[in-house]
Write a protein that holds these residues in place. Structure first.
Motif, PDB file in Angstrom:
ATOM      1  N   LEU A 438       0.817  -1.202   0.000  1.00 18.07           N
ATOM      2  CA  LEU A 438       0.000   0.000   0.000  1.00 18.07           C
ATOM      3  C   LEU A 438       0.856   1.260   0.000  1.00 18.07           C
ATOM      4  O   LEU A 438       0.522   2.258  -0.651  1.00 18.07           O
ATOM      5  CB  LEU A 438      -0.944  -0.004   1.220  1.00 18.07           C
ATOM      6  CG  LEU A 438      -2.063  -1.052   1.201  1.00 18.07           C
ATOM      7  CD1 LEU A 438      -2.845  -1.011   2.500  1.00 18.07           C
ATOM      8  CD2 LEU A 438      -3.009  -0.822   0.029  1.00 18.07           C
ATOM      9  N   THR A 462      -7.074   0.274  -4.241  1.00 20.82           N
ATOM     10  CA  THR A 462      -8.424  -0.059  -3.774  1.00 20.82           C
ATOM     11  C   THR A 462      -8.494  -1.503  -3.294  1.00 20.82           C
ATOM     12  O   THR A 462      -9.036  -1.810  -2.215  1.00 20.82           O
ATOM     13  CB  THR A 462      -9.446   0.166  -4.892  1.00 20.82           C
ATOM     14  OG1 THR A 462      -9.383   1.524  -5.316  1.00 20.82           O
ATOM     15  CG2 THR A 462     -10.865  -0.156  -4.402  1.00 20.82           C
ATOM     16  N   GLU A 465      -6.575  -1.913   0.005  1.00 23.23           N
ATOM     17  CA  GLU A 465      -7.302  -1.403   1.172  1.00 23.23           C
ATOM     18  C   GLU A 465      -8.427  -2.354   1.565  1.00 23.23           C
ATOM     19  O   GLU A 465      -8.678  -2.572   2.755  1.00 23.23           O
ATOM     20  CB  GLU A 465      -7.857  -0.016   0.856  1.00 23.23           C
ATOM     21  CG  GLU A 465      -6.777   1.066   0.767  1.00 23.23           C
ATOM     22  CD  GLU A 465      -7.345   2.411   0.337  1.00 23.23           C
ATOM     23  OE1 GLU A 465      -8.491   2.417  -0.153  1.00 23.23           O
ATOM     24  OE2 GLU A 465      -6.647   3.425   0.477  1.00 23.23           O
ATOM     25  N   ARG A 469      -8.776  -4.273   5.154  1.00 27.47           N
ATOM     26  CA  ARG A 469      -9.930  -4.246   6.039  1.00 27.47           C
ATOM     27  C   ARG A 469     -10.338  -5.658   6.438  1.00 27.47           C
ATOM     28  O   ARG A 469     -10.688  -5.917   7.591  1.00 27.47           O
ATOM     29  CB  ARG A 469     -11.102  -3.520   5.360  1.00 27.47           C
ATOM     30  CG  ARG A 469     -10.965  -2.007   5.304  1.00 27.47           C
ATOM     31  CD  ARG A 469     -12.288  -1.349   4.943  1.00 27.47           C
ATOM     32  NE  ARG A 469     -12.720  -1.705   3.592  1.00 27.47           N
ATOM     33  CZ  ARG A 469     -12.384  -1.046   2.492  1.00 27.47           C
ATOM     34  NH1 ARG A 469     -11.595   0.029   2.584  1.00 27.47           N
ATOM     35  NH2 ARG A 469     -12.816  -1.429   1.313  1.00 27.47           N
TER      36      ARG A 469
END
Length: 794
Positions: A438, A462, A465, A469
């Motif tokens: 990232l 995207t 991430e 999560r």
């Protein structure tokens, strides 16, 4: 008969005639019921009942005759001679007693006919004796044919009455018999009165009574009705007593029959029942031992004897309990027991052990122990009559299964802990290289890259991430599942935590053109002791979900507190106008890896762990979470958390700030009803006066009305992006009016709405989302100095 009709219609007082009829009917009904009671009596009791019948019927018939005489008006006065009148009363009693006594003894129709004849003649004799006692100012002439007819009618109706009473013992027969008696009395009297003709004389003697005919008739009638009523009461009481006695006799008869039936039960049947019970006890798959109330051995079954083989030589009827316990000592002393407190002690001496066991047999107790037969559950019961029942149940197999189950449970718990530890370790190890990926993707996003390459980098960012999560959710879930979740206990600002989350998520709401509104009670405490990070995690998940699953409308965060001493119950509601949750799936949303709509969730990402983690964290904080939802209307998630107040501060109150806002006139331009109402409520709580306008026209109208009435607007707040008209047009209109040019304008807008020209034409700009304190400070800063001085002086 015309003469009888003329006499009745022209020479009688109808009120007294009616009274006579009532007396006669009442007397005959009562007599009818009393006579049926007489038939079931014998000896002296029978004659007492006949006396009662004579009194009721005789007094009723005589009173009927006398009252009917008082109703007679021949046109001249008359009085009564005492002797004939009294004689008529005696005749009434005598003929009543005789007729009904003869009827009670009648075994055939001839005697019944004789009894009826006596009754008819008695009624006739009573009537004409009474007529003889009349002293009248005239000469009495009788029509012998009519007299004979009256006597005949009386006898005929008497015969009919007695025959009806004989043939029917029910209430219907009693009533019909009574009506026939009424006809016997009334037909005699009024037909006989029709046979009488009075020829007036010229004598001047007074033939009037000292008391009026009506009063005398009423008095006689009331007395006779009282006698009749007494007779009826006696009859009714006797009937009820008979019913009670009959019922008791039936019960006694039934008891006798039951006793005879029980007594007649053959010894063979009793022996069969005894053998059946013995067979059942003998084949019961549990050891059974019975001692009677005198502590003497009664019986035992094969299972018990097999479990206690050392007792086979002494078990016989009449064995004393102490002898039995003594024989048990050598086998039971020192056994391994599950609960020593429920078992006789492993005593120091034999006598101590025996005494402890004897006391044990006096109570209801259960215990488990291991002996040569294996594991045994012993159940001891002392019944209410003193009988002792002991049960010995072999639970060796159950103990073995219990051991296996405990072993399997321990292995499963160990495996579950190992799984959770593995997931936690792997999640942590995966996060390290993901952070590097990232970080490099962010550097590439800031570099000058071709369009296609930049698009690829955005996809990497995207996806990374989303994966991050999921990894964080798995890590949290693993910690909670393994019991390793630890909460910090540090002071934190709840307003700051909520403000940080709403600021972070505001851009997501703005991208979907949603209103993200925060409503925090202004006077609630701000500083609490708890885990601020977990609080942010809870709010981020719930508010983020509300935004994610809402396509239009708003998301509102309401925060309230109820303080008790050093603690507060915090209630946070997240309300949205999203897709909602079906009623049958509300209970599933807090389950791990569970999602309401797989297709919709996939379109919005998500592992299905978020709400499960939120619920577990809230429960770990001793709080609760509940949801109310309606499909296509929205959802409301309500969190309740008990938090300790920090000692460094009390309520969120700023005395100077509140005093400056007090009585300030504020106009709010807001096209969203929800956000406008929220902001109006916040200002009103601080004693400011706020009016909301949703259109340019309504705003202009309000401003004109205020100044036409020589009032003042202290601040106008413009909530950018919530109404359809142009902000610049409204500001230009304000600046073009000299009367309004000095009104401070406060503009609320997002960071991305960087309208420099607009900002230069307003007094102050406040970035959304707006916290309570920042809004209050901005309003206070725009109030004129005179307003501040006046409120401070107040």
């Amino acid at each position: 008969m015309y003469q009888v009709y003329t006499c009745l219609m022209t020479e009688h007082n109808f009120l007294l005639v009616a009274l006579a009829a009532v007396i006669c009917l009442t007397a005959c009904l009562t007599t009818s019921f009393l006579s049926t009671r007489t038939e079931s009596r014998s000896g002296k009791r029978k004659y007492l009942w006949l006396v009662a019948v004579a009194l009721v019927f005789g007094s009723g018939v005589w009173a009927t005759h006398f009252v009917a005489m008082m109703a007679y008006d021949p046109g001249v006065g008359f009085t009564f001679s005492y002797v004939p009148t009294f004689a008529s009363l005696v005749i009434a009693f005598a003929m009543s007693f005789g007729a009904f006594a003869l009827r009670s003894e009648a075994k055939g129709p001839l005697l019944r006919l004789s009894a009826a004849t006596v009754l008819g003649l008695g009624i006739s004799l009573m009537h004409y004796m009474g007529m003889k006692g009349i002293n009248i100012a005239g000469i009495k002439e009788w029509d012998t044919g009519i007299v004979a007819t009256s006597i005949t009618l009386s006898m005929i109706f008497s015969v009919i009455a007695f025959e009806i009473l004989h043939r029917s013992q029910r209430a219907k027969g009693a009533i019909l018999g009574a009506l026939s008696l009424v006809l016997a009395v009334c037909s005699l009297h009024f037909t006989g009165m029709g046979a009488l003709t009075i020829l007036p004389t010229s004598a001047e003697q007074s033939w009037n009574l000292a008391i009026s005919h009506t009063n005398l008739a009423t008095l006689i009638g009331l007395v006779s009705l009282a006698v009749i009523q007494a007779g009826f009461a006696i009859s009714y009481f006797d009937l009820q007593m008979d019913r009670t006695i009959t019922e008791k006799q039936r019960e006694i008869t039934k008891y006798k029959q039951d006793y005879v039936s029980l007594k007649d039960t053959s010894s063979a049947e009793i022996l069969a029942v005894s053998n059946l019970l013995s067979h059942i006890i003998e084949n019961t798959p549990t050891g059974v031992l019975v001692f009677d109330k005198d502590k003497k051995f009664v019986t035992s079954n094969k299972i018990y004897r097999d479990q206690m083989p050392f007792l086979n030589d002494i078990l016989s009827p009449g064995l004393d309990l102490r002898t039995f316990v003594t024989a048990c000592f050598d086998d039971h002393y020192g056994v391994v027991i599950k609960n020593p407190n429920e078992h006789p002690d492993i005593a120091k001496t034999k006598e101590d052990w025996i005494e402890a066991r004897m006391a044990w047999y006096e109570t209801a107790i259960e215990s488990e122990y291991q002996d040569a037969c294996g594991w045994i559950r012993a159940i001891h019961r002392r019944l209410s009559d003193g009988t002792y029942i002991g049960l010995r149940i072999d639970i060796t197999d159950s103990k073995a299964r219990e051991t296996e189950i405990n072993k399997a449970r321990i292995e499963a718990e160990t495996a579950n802990i190992a799984k959770s530890q593995f997931l936690a370790t792997m999640s942590h190890e995966i996060r390290t290289p993901m952070n590097g990926i990232l970080g490099m993707a962010q550097l590439l996003q800031n570099a000058d890259l071709p369009a296609n390459t930049a698009h690829f980098v955005d996809i990497i960012m995207t996806s990374g991430e989303s994966l991050m999560r999921i990894i964080n959710d798995v890590l949290d879930f693993s910690k909670i599942d393994s019991g390793e979740l630890e909460l910090e206990e540090k002071p934190f600002s709840l307003r700051e935590a909520i403000g940080d989350i709403t600021s972070l998520l505001f851009s997501s709401a703005k991208d979907k053109e949603l209103d993200l509104i925060t409503n925090i009670s202004p006077n609630m405490p701000d500083q609490y002791i708890g885990d601020a990070g977990r609080m942010r995690q809870i709010l981020t998940n719930l508010i983020g979900n509300a935004i994610k699953f809402t396509d239009k409308g708003h998301v509102i965060v309401n925060v309230m507190a109820r303080c008790k001493m050093e603690r507060a119950d915090i209630t946070i509601q997240i309300e949205d106008t999203g897709i909602g949750i079906p009623e049958d799936k509300v209970s599933k949303i807090f389950k791990a890896f569970s999602q309401v709509d797989q297709s919709y969730s996939r379109a919005h990402d998500g592992s299905g762990l978020g709400l499960s983690i939120v619920q577990k964290i809230i429960q770990h904080m001793n709080g609760t979470i509940k949801v109310e939802s309606e499909v296509n209307t929205g959802s409301v998630f309500t969190i309740t958390l008990p938090l300790q107040l920090a000692n460094t501060q009390g309520s969120f109150e700023n005395t100077e700030f509140i005093s400056q806002i007090q009585n300030a006139n504020i106009l709010l331009l807001d096209g969203n009803p929800q956000s406008g109402q929220m902001m109006k409520t916040q200002i009103s709580d601080l004693q400011g006066r706020c009016v909301v306008a949703r259109t340019f026209e309504s705003a202009a109208y309000i401003i004109k009305q205020v100044y036409e009435h020589q009032k003042t607007l202290h601040v106008i707040i413009i909530n950018s992006g919530t109404f359809e008209f142009d902000k610049a047009t409204f500001v230009s209109w304000m600046k073009s009016n000299p009367a309004y040019i000095d009104i401070p304008l406060l503009l609320l807008q997002t960071v991305s709405d960087n309208d420099v020209a607009m900002q230069s034409n307003v007094s102050h700009v406040l970035a959304k989302p707006v916290s309570n304190k920042s809004l209050h400070d901005a309003i206070a800063g725009l109030l004129p100095a005179s307003m501040a001085n006046r409120t401070q002086a107040a």
